[in-house]
Design a protein around this motif. Structure first.
Motif, PDB file in Angstrom:
ATOM      1  N   SER A   1       8.979  -4.957 -11.433  1.00  0.00           N
ATOM      2  CA  SER A   1      10.497  -4.814 -10.664  1.00  0.00           C
ATOM      3  C   SER A   1      10.494  -3.793  -9.617  1.00  0.00           C
ATOM      4  O   SER A   1      11.102  -4.048  -8.512  1.00  0.00           O
ATOM      5  N   SER A   2       9.612  -2.812  -9.425  1.00  0.00           N
ATOM      6  CA  SER A   2       9.320  -2.049  -8.390  1.00  0.00           C
ATOM      7  C   SER A   2       8.562  -2.677  -7.260  1.00  0.00           C
ATOM      8  O   SER A   2       9.057  -2.449  -5.964  1.00  0.00           O
ATOM      9  N   ALA A   3       7.644  -3.768  -7.455  1.00  0.00           N
ATOM     10  CA  ALA A   3       7.321  -4.369  -6.458  1.00  0.00           C
ATOM     11  C   ALA A   3       8.043  -5.240  -5.818  1.00  0.00           C
ATOM     12  O   ALA A   3       8.140  -5.732  -4.761  1.00  0.00           O
ATOM     13  N   ILE A   4       8.763  -6.097  -6.476  1.00  0.00           N
ATOM     14  CA  ILE A   4       9.913  -6.914  -6.438  1.00  0.00           C
ATOM     15  C   ILE A   4      10.835  -6.149  -5.366  1.00  0.00           C
ATOM     16  O   ILE A   4      11.293  -6.806  -4.336  1.00  0.00           O
ATOM     17  N   THR A   5      11.376  -5.048  -5.937  1.00  0.00           N
ATOM     18  CA  THR A   5      12.366  -4.236  -5.091  1.00  0.00           C
ATOM     19  C   THR A   5      11.631  -3.767  -3.684  1.00  0.00           C
ATOM     20  O   THR A   5      12.273  -3.831  -2.732  1.00  0.00           O
ATOM     21  N   GLN A   6      10.404  -3.471  -3.769  1.00  0.00           N
ATOM     22  CA  GLN A   6       9.792  -3.355  -2.496  1.00  0.00           C
ATOM     23  C   GLN A   6       9.528  -4.329  -1.401  1.00  0.00           C
ATOM     24  O   GLN A   6       9.840  -4.293  -0.015  1.00  0.00           O
ATOM     25  N   ILE A   7       9.463  -5.367  -1.975  1.00  0.00           N
ATOM     26  CA  ILE A   7       9.252  -6.848  -1.169  1.00  0.00           C
ATOM     27  C   ILE A   7      10.666  -7.256  -0.403  1.00  0.00           C
ATOM     28  O   ILE A   7      10.924  -7.644   0.635  1.00  0.00           O
ATOM     29  N   THR A   8      11.616  -7.502  -1.636  1.00  0.00           N
ATOM     30  CA  THR A   8      12.745  -8.181  -1.510  1.00  0.00           C
ATOM     31  C   THR A   8      14.064  -7.382  -0.920  1.00  0.00           C
ATOM     32  O   THR A   8      15.130  -7.695  -0.498  1.00  0.00           O
TER      33      THR A   8
ATOM     34  N   GLY B   1      -2.898   1.526   2.474  1.00  0.00           N
ATOM     35  CA  GLY B   1      -1.594   1.189   3.049  1.00  0.00           C
ATOM     36  C   GLY B   1      -0.937   0.475   2.000  1.00  0.00           C
ATOM     37  O   GLY B   1      -1.172   0.553   0.567  1.00  0.00           O
ATOM     38  N   GLY B   2       0.500   0.463   2.414  1.00  0.00           N
ATOM     39  CA  GLY B   2       1.490   0.085   1.441  1.00  0.00           C
ATOM     40  C   GLY B   2       1.378  -1.217   0.457  1.00  0.00           C
ATOM     41  O   GLY B   2       1.775  -1.290  -0.621  1.00  0.00           O
ATOM     42  N   TRP B   3       0.350  -2.160   1.030  1.00  0.00           N
ATOM     43  CA  TRP B   3       0.260  -3.354   0.542  1.00  0.00           C
ATOM     44  C   TRP B   3      -0.581  -3.087  -0.876  1.00  0.00           C
ATOM     45  O   TRP B   3      -0.247  -3.990  -1.930  1.00  0.00           O
ATOM     46  N   ALA B   4      -1.030  -2.028  -0.944  1.00  0.00           N
ATOM     47  CA  ALA B   4      -1.907  -1.729  -2.221  1.00  0.00           C
ATOM     48  C   ALA B   4      -1.101  -1.228  -3.403  1.00  0.00           C
ATOM     49  O   ALA B   4      -1.417  -1.825  -4.482  1.00  0.00           O
ATOM     50  N   THR B   5       0.272  -0.982  -3.084  1.00  0.00           N
ATOM     51  CA  THR B   5       1.158  -0.848  -4.119  1.00  0.00           C
ATOM     52  C   THR B   5       1.526  -2.102  -4.918  1.00  0.00           C
ATOM     53  O   THR B   5       1.367  -2.251  -6.176  1.00  0.00           O
ATOM     54  N   ILE B   6       1.713  -3.367  -3.961  1.00  0.00           N
ATOM     55  CA  ILE B   6       1.729  -4.452  -4.912  1.00  0.00           C
ATOM     56  C   ILE B   6       0.509  -5.101  -5.145  1.00  0.00           C
ATOM     57  O   ILE B   6       0.599  -5.749  -6.567  1.00  0.00           O
ATOM     58  N   ALA B   7      -0.541  -4.663  -4.545  1.00  0.00           N
ATOM     59  CA  ALA B   7      -2.046  -5.143  -5.295  1.00  0.00           C
ATOM     60  C   ALA B   7      -2.224  -4.546  -6.863  1.00  0.00           C
ATOM     61  O   ALA B   7      -2.575  -5.126  -7.592  1.00  0.00           O
ATOM     62  N   LEU B   8      -1.747  -3.271  -6.674  1.00  0.00           N
ATOM     63  CA  LEU B   8      -1.883  -2.392  -7.870  1.00  0.00           C
ATOM     64  C   LEU B   8      -1.012  -3.030  -9.193  1.00  0.00           C
ATOM     65  O   LEU B   8      -1.176  -3.261 -10.218  1.00  0.00           O
TER      66      LEU B   8
END
Length: 489
Positions: A177-184, A352-359
């Protein structure tokens, strides 16, 4: 409620510190000495056995899951969010030196893993899908103590498929849900429900398919998630390659309390590393043998070797990835961060920030695989208590409900209680392993003798005529099926 939880946590810590960990260490050292350091000496056999062909029945079909599939089922449960959060916590509390003690605990614990999974194979039973077994079975059949097996099975069912799977589902819901919030940019409690429902549905689709579907999923998921996490960690190490020698050196120089940057006492460093290592690789807990028993192999020792390798896979590979990711990328004072925050900070500050989504993707794979592995441990225990199909169906439904509830609720008291009583489960298992260890050494000698003769070892019940309770090893043909004993050249 907070006082009750704190009291349970304190009692659990005392149990683990003064009872469980000393027994694990002493039993591991005893098995190491009596077996001639089987977990080190037989490392080539561990790798060779992992690729063994699955013995087939008279109908030409595999008797059960393969040795590799059993390895991935246990690895699915072992390798979870604890490999990220647990290692981060160990480093935050005990400094880099805690990693050394995690490695040492894995090496000692691999001997116990060999013993418990070898016993699980020896006393396994047949079911509609192949084989099942585990500590409850070798307590009942090997020691003649069904009451002991039932007590162990009940505790395991509460801890693994219910409490710990709920915890893993909670981790999935929060990180996704945190990753979804970051993306959308979307946010709100409804996200937890959406993620929770999807996770529960996926869980149901797999667990209602039985052990073969579980094995098929884990044999594909475990290598992918390990490779993905390895690549992330290596990317961080490459970015900070100049820090690698110092990071590696700090693991050893601070393992004994010398120049510890956090001011941690030697006892705290040792205890933290040992405890986190055991929580991660599960050696001696009695959980992994439930998966080990499901494999179709020609000799019980073979799956003992494979499960020893599973301990190394968990700690020496996956936990070490986390450790080096943190040690090369995060300042030595750690900035007050702990747990998964340390790993997340190491990744985002380096990549970078994309690593949060990868994690988040990796965490999903780690946590979901643990849910599947935990479920199978529970299934083997449920079938020990009752063979009625309706009982298994109800259990499967409750596991799916626990996954959904864990996704949206913060029932920390349940998880604290599960951590504490898991110590009781470990003690019960370790007592059984100690009492039956003589059989382990006899099986290891038989395996070694056959290998020296150039044979692919095959065990039959006739080789242990004085032992009762052995069901699945009637004769060579029933063990190997169309696969004949061959000489290795």
């Amino acid at each position: 409620m907070d006082e009750i939880e704190a009291g349970i946590a304190a009692a659990g810590d005392q149990l683990w510190t003064w009872v469980v960990l000393p027994i694990v260490a002493l039993l591991g050292l005893y098995i190491t000495a009596r077996s001639g350091a089987v977990q080190i000496r037989m490392l080539p056999e561990m790798i060779r056995t992992l690729a063994d062909k699955t013995p087939r029945g008279q109908d030409g079909k595999p008797q059960s899951v393969s040795s590799f599939q059993a390895f991935t089922i246990s690895a699915a449960s072992r390798v979870g969010t604890g490999n990220i959060a647990g290692v981060g916590t160990a480093i935050a509390i005990g400094g880099p030196g805690a990693v050394f003690w995690m490695w040492l605990m894995a090496t000692v614990g691999a001997a116990s893993a060999f013993a418990e999974s070898t016993l699980a194979q020896l006393f396994k039973v047949r079911d509609a899908n192949g084989f099942r077994g585990g500590p409850a079975y070798y307590m009942s059949r090997g020691l003649g103590a069904r009451w002991m097996g039932v007590a162990f099975a009940v505790i395991l069912i509460f801890c693994f498929p219910f409490a710990f799977s709920a915890l893993q589902a909670n981790t999935i819901a929060l990180t996704t849900s945190s990753a979804i919030t970051q993306i959308t940019g979307a946010e709100g409690g409804w996200l937890l429900w959406v993620v929770g429902i999807l996770t529960a549905v996926l869980t149901g689709l797999i667990v209602f398919g039985g052990v073969r579907r579980i094995a098929n999923v884990t044999q594909g998921l475990v290598p992918v998630m390990a490779l993905a996490y390895l690549l992330l960690g290596l990317a961080v190490v490459v970015v900070h390659l100049d820090q690698l020698p110092a990071a590696f050196a700090s693991i050893f120089t601070q393992a004994f309390g010398f120049n510890e940057v956090l001011g941690a006492a030697l006892g705290q460093i040792v205890l933290t590393g040992v405890k986190r290592g055991m929580f991660s690789n599960e050696a001696g807990l009695g959980s992994a043998p439930n998966a080990g028993a499901a494999a179709a192999v020609t000799h019980p020792a073979k799956q003992g070797f494979v499960q020893s390798l599973g301990v190394y896979f968990d700690t020496m590979l996956v936990c070490s990835i986390t450790a080096f990711t943190i040690l090369v990328a995060v300042p030595i004072e750690r900035g007050g961060l702990t747990g998964v925050e340390l790993t997340q900070h190491a990744l985002t500050s380096s990549l970078g920030g994309w690593a949060t989504i990868a994690l988040a993707v990796v965490v999903f794979m780690l946590a979901f695989s643990s849910i599947i592995g935990n479920y199978y441990y529970g299934e083997a225990s449920i079938e020990f208590i009752s063979s009625k199909p309706v009982v298994l169906t109800v259990f499967r439904v409750l596991v799916v409900v626990a996954v959904l509830a864990g996704s949206v609720a913060a029932a920390s008291l349940v998880w604290t209680l599960a951590d504490a009583i898991m110590g009781v489960m470990a003690v019960i298992n370790l007592v059984a392993v100690a009492l039956l260890s003589g059989l382990v050494f006899r099986l290891l000698r038989d395996y070694s003798n056959q290998r020296r003769e150039g044979l692919d070892p095959v065990f039959t019940r006739a080789l242990l005529p004085d032992v009762r309770g052995i069901e699945c090893w009637e004769d060579a043909e029933s063990v190997t099926g169309p696969i004949h004993v061959v000489r290795r050249r």
